[in-house]
Design a protein around this motif. Structure first.
Motif, mmCIF file in Angstrom:
data_model
loop_
_atom_site.group_PDB
_atom_site.id
_atom_site.type_symbol
_atom_site.label_atom_id
_atom_site.label_comp_id
_atom_site.label_asym_id
_atom_site.label_seq_id
_atom_site.Cartn_x
_atom_site.Cartn_y
_atom_site.Cartn_z
ATOM 1 N N SER A 148 0.821 -1.215 0.000
ATOM 2 C CA SER A 148 0.000 0.000 0.000
ATOM 3 C C SER A 148 0.853 1.262 0.000
ATOM 4 N N ILE A 149 2.022 1.198 0.605
ATOM 5 C CA ILE A 149 2.923 2.359 0.598
ATOM 6 C C ILE A 149 3.250 2.739 -0.839
ATOM 7 N N PHE A 150 3.607 1.751 -1.638
ATOM 8 C CA PHE A 150 4.030 2.017 -3.007
ATOM 9 C C PHE A 150 2.863 2.449 -3.887
ATOM 10 N N VAL A 151 1.710 1.856 -3.671
ATOM 11 C CA VAL A 151 0.525 2.238 -4.436
ATOM 12 C C VAL A 151 0.125 3.678 -4.115
ATOM 13 N N LEU A 152 0.068 4.000 -2.832
ATOM 14 C CA LEU A 152 -0.356 5.347 -2.440
ATOM 15 C C LEU A 152 0.688 6.400 -2.806
ATOM 16 N N LEU A 153 1.963 6.058 -2.713
ATOM 17 C CA LEU A 153 3.000 6.987 -3.183
ATOM 18 C C LEU A 153 2.814 7.270 -4.673
ATOM 19 N N ALA A 154 2.566 6.225 -5.437
ATOM 20 C CA ALA A 154 2.388 6.398 -6.876
ATOM 21 C C ALA A 154 1.181 7.281 -7.189
ATOM 22 N N LEU A 155 0.118 7.156 -6.411
ATOM 23 C CA LEU A 155 -1.062 7.999 -6.644
ATOM 24 C C LEU A 155 -0.753 9.484 -6.449
ATOM 25 N N ILE B 98 6.670 7.860 6.219
ATOM 26 C CA ILE B 98 6.685 6.398 6.306
ATOM 27 C C ILE B 98 8.036 5.894 6.796
ATOM 28 N N ALA B 99 9.104 6.620 6.515
ATOM 29 C CA ALA B 99 10.417 6.233 7.046
ATOM 30 C C ALA B 99 10.439 6.386 8.566
ATOM 31 N N VAL B 100 9.959 7.520 9.050
ATOM 32 C CA VAL B 100 9.890 7.733 10.501
ATOM 33 C C VAL B 100 9.005 6.668 11.136
ATOM 34 N N HIS B 101 7.873 6.384 10.510
ATOM 35 C CA HIS B 101 6.980 5.348 11.027
ATOM 36 C C HIS B 101 7.706 4.011 11.160
ATOM 37 N N HIS B 102 8.410 3.605 10.116
ATOM 38 C CA HIS B 102 9.070 2.297 10.137
ATOM 39 C C HIS B 102 10.115 2.215 11.253
ATOM 40 N N PHE B 103 10.927 3.234 11.384
ATOM 41 C CA PHE B 103 11.961 3.183 12.421
ATOM 42 C C PHE B 103 11.355 3.283 13.818
ATOM 43 N N LEU B 104 10.358 4.146 13.994
ATOM 44 C CA LEU B 104 9.713 4.286 15.299
ATOM 45 C C LEU B 104 8.958 3.018 15.679
ATOM 46 N N PHE B 105 8.159 2.495 14.755
ATOM 47 C CA PHE B 105 7.392 1.285 15.067
ATOM 48 C C PHE B 105 8.289 0.062 15.218
ATOM 49 N N PHE B 106 9.422 0.036 14.524
ATOM 50 C CA PHE B 106 10.370 -1.054 14.739
ATOM 51 C C PHE B 106 10.847 -1.027 16.190
ATOM 52 N N TYR B 107 11.262 0.155 16.644
ATOM 53 C CA TYR B 107 11.718 0.287 18.029
ATOM 54 C C TYR B 107 10.603 -0.114 19.002
ATOM 55 N N LEU B 108 9.393 0.370 18.750
ATOM 56 C CA LEU B 108 8.267 0.041 19.628
ATOM 57 C C LEU B 108 7.944 -1.452 19.587
ATOM 58 N N GLN B 109 8.002 -2.038 18.394
ATOM 59 C CA GLN B 109 7.682 -3.461 18.273
ATOM 60 C C GLN B 109 8.696 -4.315 19.033
ATOM 61 N N LEU C 41 16.300 -5.019 12.004
ATOM 62 C CA LEU C 41 16.661 -3.684 11.551
ATOM 63 C C LEU C 41 17.099 -3.687 10.088
ATOM 64 N N SER C 42 17.760 -4.744 9.659
ATOM 65 C CA SER C 42 18.192 -4.817 8.256
ATOM 66 C C SER C 42 16.992 -4.769 7.314
ATOM 67 N N MET C 43 15.880 -5.391 7.708
ATOM 68 C CA MET C 43 14.676 -5.375 6.876
ATOM 69 C C MET C 43 14.087 -3.962 6.796
ATOM 70 N N ILE C 44 14.166 -3.216 7.871
ATOM 71 C CA ILE C 44 13.673 -1.838 7.873
ATOM 72 C C ILE C 44 14.477 -1.004 6.875
ATOM 73 N N PHE C 45 15.796 -1.199 6.854
ATOM 74 C CA PHE C 45 16.625 -0.468 5.896
ATOM 75 C C PHE C 45 16.327 -0.883 4.456
ATOM 76 N N ILE C 46 16.042 -2.153 4.233
ATOM 77 C CA ILE C 46 15.677 -2.610 2.886
ATOM 78 C C ILE C 46 14.366 -1.956 2.457
ATOM 79 N N HIS C 47 13.386 -1.939 3.352
ATOM 80 C CA HIS C 47 12.109 -1.274 3.051
ATOM 81 C C HIS C 47 12.349 0.192 2.723
#
Length: 171
Positions: A104-111, A128-139, A153-159
């Motif tokens: 959905s990130i990619f679809v909505l970005l494209a829109l 979305i970058a802030v979300h990923h890093f913040l939610f990773f820490y929270l998760q 964390l490596s997966m977050i950087f790939i995303h």
């Protein structure tokens, strides 16, 4: 006589550009409405009704309110871009971080390219970058929120790399 290429809204001060952006804002707010419906459809999966109603409802509500008060402005375009990423984050959380929900990130970005404005794309990318890093820490801290099925964390950087690559192309 103007050709079809010159009718693109490059000058946001013209009446034609303002009308285009107001119409685009209305369409994008409708997309946020569809995102809320999708969130409600996801809610039974893991019992995320409350977060769906609160986060999704507030996101759409803010967009509708601002649509009625500041349609056609660059600020609203950035708010809607933020709303798109909030809805993506909501869907990802509701699905407990499944990779498919990240599409959905990619679809909505494209829109957002419909706006023909680079700033909402950049805003969405940062959100979305802030979300990923913040939610990773929270998760990984056990806060009960989800960004990936298997937090690494490596997966977050790939995303993040893929999102930045798409944003560069869109801009």
């Amino acid at each position: 006589m103007r050709n079809s290429v010159s009718s693109f809204p490059l000058d946001s001060s013209s009446n034609q550009s303002l009308a285009f952006y107001k119409r685009a804002d209305l369409i994008m707010t409708g997309v946020l409405g569809v995102c809320l419906l999708y969130s409600l459809a996801l809610a039974p999966w893991h019992g995320t009704w409350m977060v769906s109603l609160v986060v999704g409802g507030l996101t759409l509500g803010i967009a509708v309110f601002l649509l009625n008060t500041m349609a056609g402005t660059r600020l609203l375009r950035c708010v809607i871009a933020t709303g798109f990423m909030v809805m993506s984050a909501l869907h990802i959380h509701q699905a407990h971080g499944t990779v498919e929900m990240h599409f959905s990130i990619f679809v909505l970005l494209a829109l957002l390219i419909f706006y023909r404005d680079w700033l909402p794309i950049v805003v969405a990318t940062v959100v979305i970058a802030v979300h990923h890093f913040l939610f990773f820490y929270l998760q990984v801290s056990g806060a009960g929120v989800y960004v990936t099925e298997h937090p690494m964390l490596s997966m977050i950087f790939i995303h993040a790399g893929y999102v930045v690559a798409e944003a560069v192309v869109l801009v």
